[in-house]
Design a protein around this motif. Structure first.
Motif, PDB file in Angstrom:
ATOM      1  N   UNK A  41       0.510  -0.966  -0.046  1.00 22.36           N
ATOM      2  CA  UNK A  41      -0.299  -0.397   0.120  1.00 22.36           C
ATOM      3  C   UNK A  41       0.473   0.991  -0.214  1.00 22.36           C
ATOM      4  N   UNK A  42       2.265   1.428   0.996  1.00 23.04           N
ATOM      5  CA  UNK A  42       2.925   2.523   0.930  1.00 23.04           C
ATOM      6  C   UNK A  42       4.003   2.389   0.068  1.00 23.04           C
ATOM      7  N   UNK A  43       4.110   1.418  -1.025  1.00 24.15           N
ATOM      8  CA  UNK A  43       5.566   1.116  -1.285  1.00 24.15           C
ATOM      9  C   UNK A  43       6.581   0.992  -0.606  1.00 24.15           C
ATOM     10  N   UNK A  44       6.224   0.393   0.180  1.00 27.13           N
ATOM     11  CA  UNK A  44       7.818   0.877   1.220  1.00 27.13           C
ATOM     12  C   UNK A  44       8.972  -0.555   0.534  1.00 27.13           C
ATOM     13  N   UNK A  45       8.409  -1.760  -0.604  1.00 22.13           N
ATOM     14  CA  UNK A  45       9.272  -2.545  -0.592  1.00 22.13           C
ATOM     15  C   UNK A  45      10.405  -1.653  -1.997  1.00 22.13           C
ATOM     16  N   UNK A  46       9.536  -0.279  -2.633  1.00 21.30           N
ATOM     17  CA  UNK A  46      10.494  -0.009  -3.304  1.00 21.30           C
ATOM     18  C   UNK A  46      11.392   1.010  -2.707  1.00 21.30           C
ATOM     19  N   UNK A  47      10.883   1.429  -1.274  1.00 23.08           N
ATOM     20  CA  UNK A  47      11.746   2.138  -0.586  1.00 23.08           C
ATOM     21  C   UNK A  47      12.545   1.653   0.167  1.00 23.08           C
ATOM     22  N   UNK A  48      12.915   0.445   0.704  1.00 14.87           N
ATOM     23  CA  UNK A  48      13.821  -0.033   1.226  1.00 14.87           C
ATOM     24  C   UNK A  48      14.820  -0.894   0.135  1.00 14.87           C
ATOM     25  N   UNK A  49      14.054  -1.117  -1.090  1.00 11.48           N
ATOM     26  CA  UNK A  49      15.035  -1.753  -2.465  1.00 11.48           C
ATOM     27  C   UNK A  49      16.305  -0.337  -2.529  1.00 11.48           C
ATOM     28  N   UNK A  50      15.723   0.187  -2.654  1.00 14.26           N
ATOM     29  CA  UNK A  50      16.029   2.038  -3.350  1.00 14.26           C
ATOM     30  C   UNK A  50      17.433   2.246  -2.206  1.00 14.26           C
TER      31      UNK A  50
END
Length: 70
Positions: free
Chosen positions: A32-41
Motif C-alpha cells: 500500500x505504501x510502496x515500502x518495498x521500493x523504498x527499502x530496495x532503493x
C-alpha cells in the motif's frame, strides 16, 4: 536470491515481529505504501543500520505517506 532480496525479507520479518503483525498484514502494508521500493532503493544506507532503526525508519516512511487529517 540477491543481497537486496535477502534484506527485504529481513526487514519484513523484523517489522512483523516488532509490530506483532502477520506476514500478510506486513505485505499489504508494504504494498500500500510502496515500502518495498523504498527499502530496495535505500539498501546501501539501510543495511548498515540496526533493527530498531530500520523499523522506526519504515514507520516514518509510512507515516509520511498517509493522508493528512484536517
Amino acid at each position: 536470491m540477491s543481497k537486496e532480496g535477502n534484506f527485504l525479507v529481513y526487514c519484513t520479518e523484523r517489522y512483523k515481529s516488532a509490530k506483532g503483525l502477520t506476514g500478510r498484514q506486513v505485505s499489504e502494508l508494504f504494498t500500500k505504501y510502496r515500502v518495498w521500493d523504498y527499502v530496495y532503493s535505500c539498501f546501501e544506507a539501510l543495511h548498515t543500520t540496526g533493527e530498531k532503526y530500520i523499523v522506526e525508519d519504515i514507520d516514518l516512511y509510512i507515516e509520511a505517506r498517509q493522508p493528512t487529517k484536517i
